[in-house]
Write an enzyme that holds these catalytic residues in place. Structure first.
Site, short mmCIF file in Angstrom:
data_model
loop_
_atom_site.label_atom_id
_atom_site.label_comp_id
_atom_site.label_asym_id
_atom_site.label_seq_id
_atom_site.Cartn_x
_atom_site.Cartn_y
_atom_site.Cartn_z
N ARG A 294 1.02 -1.28 -0.12
CA ARG A 294 -0.03 -0.11 -0.15
C ARG A 294 0.90 1.30 -0.12
O ARG A 294 0.66 2.13 -0.70
CB ARG A 294 -1.00 -0.05 1.27
CG ARG A 294 -2.03 -0.90 1.12
CD ARG A 294 -3.06 -1.22 2.19
NE ARG A 294 -4.22 -2.01 1.94
CZ ARG A 294 -4.93 -2.51 2.54
NH1 ARG A 294 -4.63 -2.45 3.94
NH2 ARG A 294 -5.95 -3.33 2.23
N TYR A 425 -6.03 -1.19 -6.97
CA TYR A 425 -5.64 -2.49 -6.28
C TYR A 425 -5.04 -2.03 -4.89
O TYR A 425 -4.67 -0.82 -4.54
CB TYR A 425 -4.63 -3.14 -7.19
CG TYR A 425 -3.39 -2.47 -7.64
CD1 TYR A 425 -3.01 -3.14 -8.94
CD2 TYR A 425 -2.59 -1.47 -7.11
CE1 TYR A 425 -1.84 -2.29 -9.62
CE2 TYR A 425 -1.53 -0.86 -7.84
CZ TYR A 425 -1.20 -1.13 -8.72
OH TYR A 425 -0.18 -0.64 -9.59
N GLU A 426 -4.56 -3.12 -4.21
CA GLU A 426 -3.94 -3.12 -2.74
C GLU A 426 -5.21 -2.27 -1.64
O GLU A 426 -4.81 -1.79 -0.81
CB GLU A 426 -2.65 -2.42 -2.69
CG GLU A 426 -1.61 -2.87 -3.42
CD GLU A 426 -1.31 -4.56 -3.20
OE1 GLU A 426 -1.93 -4.94 -2.29
OE2 GLU A 426 -1.02 -5.11 -4.36
N GLY A 427 -6.35 -2.73 -2.07
CA GLY A 427 -7.40 -1.96 -1.22
C GLY A 427 -7.77 -0.70 -2.00
O GLY A 427 -7.07 0.17 -2.06
#
Length: 567
Positions: A294, A425-427
């Site tokens: 992140r 992506y990655e949340g």
């Protein structure tokens, strides 16, 4: 494409804005002195400009493809990855006992962002390996560490993370992949994963996949998930790639951008894997990698924004149109406005990124809970604001080009197409903001208030030299404090979630003003003081409308029924 790594900008931020001096003052990072860091940044900058930047267009125009089941990467990417690996850039913050440099994450973050600005598609490959290195370092057995870490750090092998399935995106707990014990300490992993960045390549000896799957006794949901290391080739007795494992690349995704980065659909059919961490503890182990990612993805957004800014500025300085002082469009007021906003937001988002990395390094070096809480609070802001900024700057870069920005040959659109996925992506950034107002405020907002106090304290000190800017920052802090108090008081989480995105952006705006004010104090009469005045005068006021939105509650969001939305 040409690219000049912003080394001097990083040196200024580290030395005058984000408190890097606290890091080499610790025993853990005593050798990472400013002169050492300067040498590292300059060397990395050369590699970015001379090796990676020329590959930017190659990846877009000649994408990776499957050739009878064999993945072929974009021209030059193999040599580019080799240069990254040989320079030691994959293992910058990895443990020295396994071949890493042991540098602070703050330094690695700066280098990764510069690489992202030079060629985002290629930079994704070492970023994936770095996340896996950290996950294995914290959760793998000693035997796994001794075999895999040196090869991942050297770039001989590469790493991936496999979370998403067709029916399980953000809701990871809905995955259906399974793992059966083989009776010899290994597991048979089966299932299909999608959206796997750099799921394969043709320049590393082995591809090491971290795969989430459920053991036979794993309960439904995230608490029943385990993590497995599943290599493309099974290591032989000497640790070299041996027999092919039972996995394959089914297909490559046809994407909006990042064409040089192969995003794979992976199929596992009883593939041999090794458990990483505890049984049913896969999410804890994977979150080690995801949190690293992140911060890294936030850096990708900032890096792409830097590339877009440089590309737009170069065009503006060359494009002649209308009567201006320089004869170019760079002296039209609206073009200058766009360039100033791009540069000011780059500084703000980059400072937030480094401040987050600095907190992580201080947590690592001291183990102090306050540093851990600070790092946790800043992570969703660094990720979301960094990627939102990159997207906004890339879109603005197209606008600076005018009609040529809509023409692919100019290269401006590539930055937008490449960076757009970083907010997903990655949340997703919505998930980041929900995390900020929920989990990160389980302390009653204590860390948020501590940051607000810190910003106000600096504003008070700045009143003697920059009274107007200091007053604007102080007043913005008070508005942010009131909004934070309102959020913490809401018992219905929907009321928090409905305004979480504008709240995160407002917090980032105020943080950005804080770092700009620090820059103004360190560079009185210089260009950074002028840029700070632009940001605080023209961009900080956005916080007011954002905080009004953040405190409006959920009722308005759900005011229309689903039928009315469709009507």
């Amino acid at each position: 494409m040409t690219f000049r790594a912003p080394v001097s900008e990083y040196e200024f931020l580290l030395n005058h804005v984000v408190g890097y001096d606290a890091i080499p003052a610790t025993d853990r990072f005593a050798e990472a002195t400013p002169d050492v860091v300067s040498a590292i940044l300059n060397e990395a900058g050369k590699m970015c400009g001379e090796v990676m930047a020329p590959l930017q267009r190659n990846g877009d125009l000649t994408p990776a493809f499957l050739d009878n089941g064999v993945l072929r990467t974009s021209p030059g990417f193999g040599d580019g990855f080799k240069a990254i690996a040989e320079g030691g850039w994959i293992g910058m913050s990895a443990p020295e006992e396994h071949g890493g440099m042991g540098l602070p994450l703050t330094v690695a973050t700066a280098v990764n962002e510069m690489m992202a600005g030079a060629c985002l598609s290629l930079q994704l490959a070492p970023l994936m390996s770095q996340g896996q290195i950290e996950a294995l370092e914290h959760h793998a057995s000693d035997a796994i560490k001794e075999l895999y870490l040196p090869k991942l750090i050297s770039g001989e092998w590469s790493g991936t993370m496999n979370l998403t399935e067709p029916q399980a995106g953000s809701d990871v707990g809905a995955l259906s992949s399974k793992a059966e014990p083989n009776g010899d300490g290994t597991y048979a992993v089966s299932g299909q994963k999608i959206f796997i960045s750099w799921g394969d390549n043709d320049f590393c000896g082995n591809i090491c996949h971290l795969v989430l799957a459920r053991l036979p006794d794993g309960m439904p949901g995230t608490k029943g998930i385990s993590l497995f290391l599943v290599p493309k080739f099974l290591p032989d007795a000497d640790g070299n790639p041996g027999a092919a494992n039972d996995l394959k690349v089914v297909s490559l995704e046809h994407k909006m951008g990042l064409h040089g980065s192969p995003t794979c659909v992976m199929q596992y059919d009883g593939a041999t894997g090794w458990l990483i961490g505890e049984e049913h503890g896969g999410m804890a182990a994977m979150f080690t990698m995801m949190n690293n990612a992140r911060l890294g993805v936030g850096g990708q957004g900032v890096g792409a924004g830097e590339g877009a800014y440089q590309h737009a500025l170069a065009y503006a300085l060359e494009r002649k149109q209308g009567k201006t002082a320089s004869g170019t469009i760079a002296d039209h007021a609206d073009v200058r406005r766009m360039l100033m906003e791009m540069k000011a937001d780059l500084f703000a988002s980059r400072a937030i990124l480094l401040a987050c990395a600095q907190a992580i390094d201080m947590q690592t070096a001291t183990g102090a809970k306050d540093w851990a809480a600070r790092a946790a609070f800043l992570t969703p802001i660094a990720k979301a604001f960094g990627t939102d900024t990159g997207i906004r700057l890339a879109e603005t870069g197209v606008q600076v080009h005018g009609g040529m920005g809509f023409i692919e040959e100019s290269g401006a659109a590539q930055y937008y197409r490449d960076v757009r996925v970083t907010a997903i992506y990655e949340g997703t950034n919505g998930i980041q903001s929900m995390d900020l107002v929920a989990r990160k405020m389980m302390d009653g907002g204590e860390m948020g208030f501590a940051l607000i106090d810190e910003i106000e304290e600096q504003a008070e000190r700045a009143r003697t030299t920059h009274p107007n800017m200091a007053e604007s920052v102080w007043q913005a802090c008070e508005s942010l404090r009131e909004a934070t108090e309102w959020l913490v008081a809401q018992q219905d989480m929907q009321d928090r979630f409905a305004g979480s995105v504008p709240y995160l952006r407002a917090f980032a705006r105020v943080l950005g003003s804080h770092y700009h004010l620090a820059a103004a104090m360190a560079d009185q009469g210089g260009p950074r003081e002028k840029l700070a005045r632009y940001y605080i005068t023209r961009m900080l006021p956005e916080h007011s409308s954002l905080l009004a939105h953040a405190q409006a509650g959920a009722a308005g969001v759900f005011a229309l029924t689903l039928d009315e939305l469709a009507g």
